[in-house]
Write an enzyme that holds these catalytic residues in place. Sequence first.
Site, PDB file in Angstrom:
ATOM      1  N   ARG A  56      15.887  24.490 -10.980  1.00 40.75           N
ATOM      2  CA  ARG A  56      16.123  23.520  -9.898  1.00 40.75           C
ATOM      3  C   ARG A  56      15.424  22.195 -10.179  1.00 40.75           C
ATOM      4  NH1 ARG A  56      13.133  22.898  -5.438  1.00 40.75           N
ATOM      5  NH2 ARG A  56      12.449  25.058  -5.441  1.00 40.75           N
ATOM      6  N   TYR A 110      34.170   4.145  -3.901  1.00 38.93           N
ATOM      7  CA  TYR A 110      34.736   5.497  -3.815  1.00 38.93           C
ATOM      8  C   TYR A 110      34.643   5.974  -2.360  1.00 38.93           C
ATOM      9  CZ  TYR A 110      35.261  10.466  -4.915  1.00 38.93           C
ATOM     10  OH  TYR A 110      35.666  11.773  -4.978  1.00 38.93           O
ATOM     11  N   ASP A 182      27.879   2.405  -9.752  1.00 35.70           N
ATOM     12  CA  ASP A 182      28.721   3.562 -10.068  1.00 35.70           C
ATOM     13  C   ASP A 182      29.711   3.111 -11.138  1.00 35.70           C
ATOM     14  OD1 ASP A 182      30.714   5.502 -10.201  1.00 35.70           O
ATOM     15  OD2 ASP A 182      30.651   5.939  -8.046  1.00 35.70           O
ATOM     16  N   LYS A 207      34.385  13.243 -14.305  1.00 33.69           N
ATOM     17  CA  LYS A 207      35.525  12.475 -14.799  1.00 33.69           C
ATOM     18  C   LYS A 207      35.446  12.333 -16.322  1.00 33.69           C
ATOM     19  CE  LYS A 207      36.050  12.354 -10.374  1.00 33.69           C
ATOM     20  NZ  LYS A 207      35.570  11.278  -9.526  1.00 33.69           N
TER      21      LYS A 207
HETATM   22  C1  LIG Z   1      34.856  11.205  -8.331  1.00 31.76           C
HETATM   23  C2  LIG Z   1      34.002  10.035  -8.068  1.00 31.76           C
HETATM   24  C3  LIG Z   1      32.785  10.166  -7.400  1.00 31.76           C
HETATM   25  C4  LIG Z   1      32.300  11.490  -6.853  1.00 31.76           C
HETATM   26  O1  LIG Z   1      32.030  12.361  -7.896  1.00 31.76           O
HETATM   27  P1  LIG Z   1      31.967  13.970  -7.711  1.00 31.76           P
HETATM   28  O2  LIG Z   1      31.633  14.429  -9.070  1.00 31.76           O
HETATM   29  O3  LIG Z   1      33.314  14.417  -7.217  1.00 31.76           O
HETATM   30  O4  LIG Z   1      30.910  14.247  -6.698  1.00 31.76           O
HETATM   31  C5  LIG Z   1      32.020   9.032  -7.224  1.00 31.76           C
HETATM   32  N1  LIG Z   1      32.415   7.835  -7.669  1.00 31.76           N
HETATM   33  C6  LIG Z   1      33.592   7.664  -8.311  1.00 31.76           C
HETATM   34  C7  LIG Z   1      33.979   6.301  -8.770  1.00 31.76           C
HETATM   35  C8  LIG Z   1      34.424   8.762  -8.538  1.00 31.76           C
HETATM   36  O5  LIG Z   1      35.587   8.583  -9.166  1.00 31.76           O
END
Ligand SMILES: *Cc1c(COP(=O)(O)O)cnc(C)c1O
Length: 395
Positions: A56, A110, A182, A207
Amino acid sequence: MNSRSAASGRPGTATSAVHAGCPEPRPGGPVVQPIVRSSTFHWAGPGDGLDLRYSRYGNNPNQLSVAGKIAALEGTEAGLALASGMAAISMTILSSAGPGDHVVASRHLYGATHALLSGELPKRGITTTFVEPSDPAAWEAALTPRTRVVLIELPTNPTLRVFAIGPARRAARSAGAILAADMTFATPVNIRAAEHGVDAVIHSATKYLGGHSDLIAGVVAGSPELIAAVTKMMKLYGGSIDPGAAWLLERGMRTLPARMDRHNRTAHALAHWFTRVGGVRSVIYPGLADHPDHEIATRMLSGYGGMVSIVLDGGGEAADRFCADLRLAAPAPSLGGVETLVSQPRHTSHVDLGREEREALGIPDGFVRISVGLEDLEDLKADFRRAAEAVFAHG
Ligand SMILES: *Cc1c(COP(=O)(O)O)cnc(C)c1O
């Protein structure tokens, strides 16, 4: 990009992707690190110099491999792998902001990040001002004495906007706040955000970093101090990544530069091709000269990315038929995998908005987002051409 930095002697992106974060080779040892399933680890007692090891805490060998690799790819001193992209975003914000504090965020975010900031964090006393990131003065104007985090995302979903980082960075510096970004759609192959002054580089590793649509994970890269603060939140809120997912993610990251190179090229070629397909009203891709951010994307990014959006004549009904007629590309949410996926924001990320609201955001009905995979370009063209003909050939 993708090349050695001769001045620093630092390995290039592709080399780091393969080797960084991996244990030192030793004779007889495995070339690929095994999945270490153990939740806990033997402790030699006081004075052995090792921190307690517990999965953890994020210090399982597989978790540490991903952490080392993302830091090398982003060119930061430290990194951290977490259970999801949302864990990475929420733990980063909570590591810097508490009750009474304030966030300035791009209004192009997002969906879940927007919901966290607008609906959830206010219950914990953290408020957010959303700004239009293409207006350079908006960031500074939104600051308060309690601003602790400035948050930007690029390229954005699904209109693939690419904003200058400078105005957000200057606002963060003048407030003494961290700049978080992000960078999921860009990946460290197309831009290393830390070189632009981003303090916390965040990805949904679900992704492109994972790249095979077979795991949920997130990462953060930054200074040792920032990563220690995010790690503390992760330990307390319980958002660490499972070692099995960390192993898969580390494997995916080894091929990230090779995959991104091909995503970039196939998507660019497909975007150009779509501009000549009957029934396609507009094509949205930062690599096209008519994209509103084409110039800034060309200056900032070393690839325009693997996402292409198109708007079809005939609205939502035509888009539904077009997606249903595809045989190779598959209708599914998410992105960044080896397979081509299509989705319509009106059914997914923007389902809660009305038609006019979506249109105001540049997402009219008929909008189809394409995550261009690694298939042969000609096969993708054939699939999209056939589906377009099926929908539009008979008027
Ligand atoms: C998918 C996504 C997220 C969230 O990610 P998870 O792995 O589903 O929690 C955040 N920001 C962007 C730009 C995304 O495409």
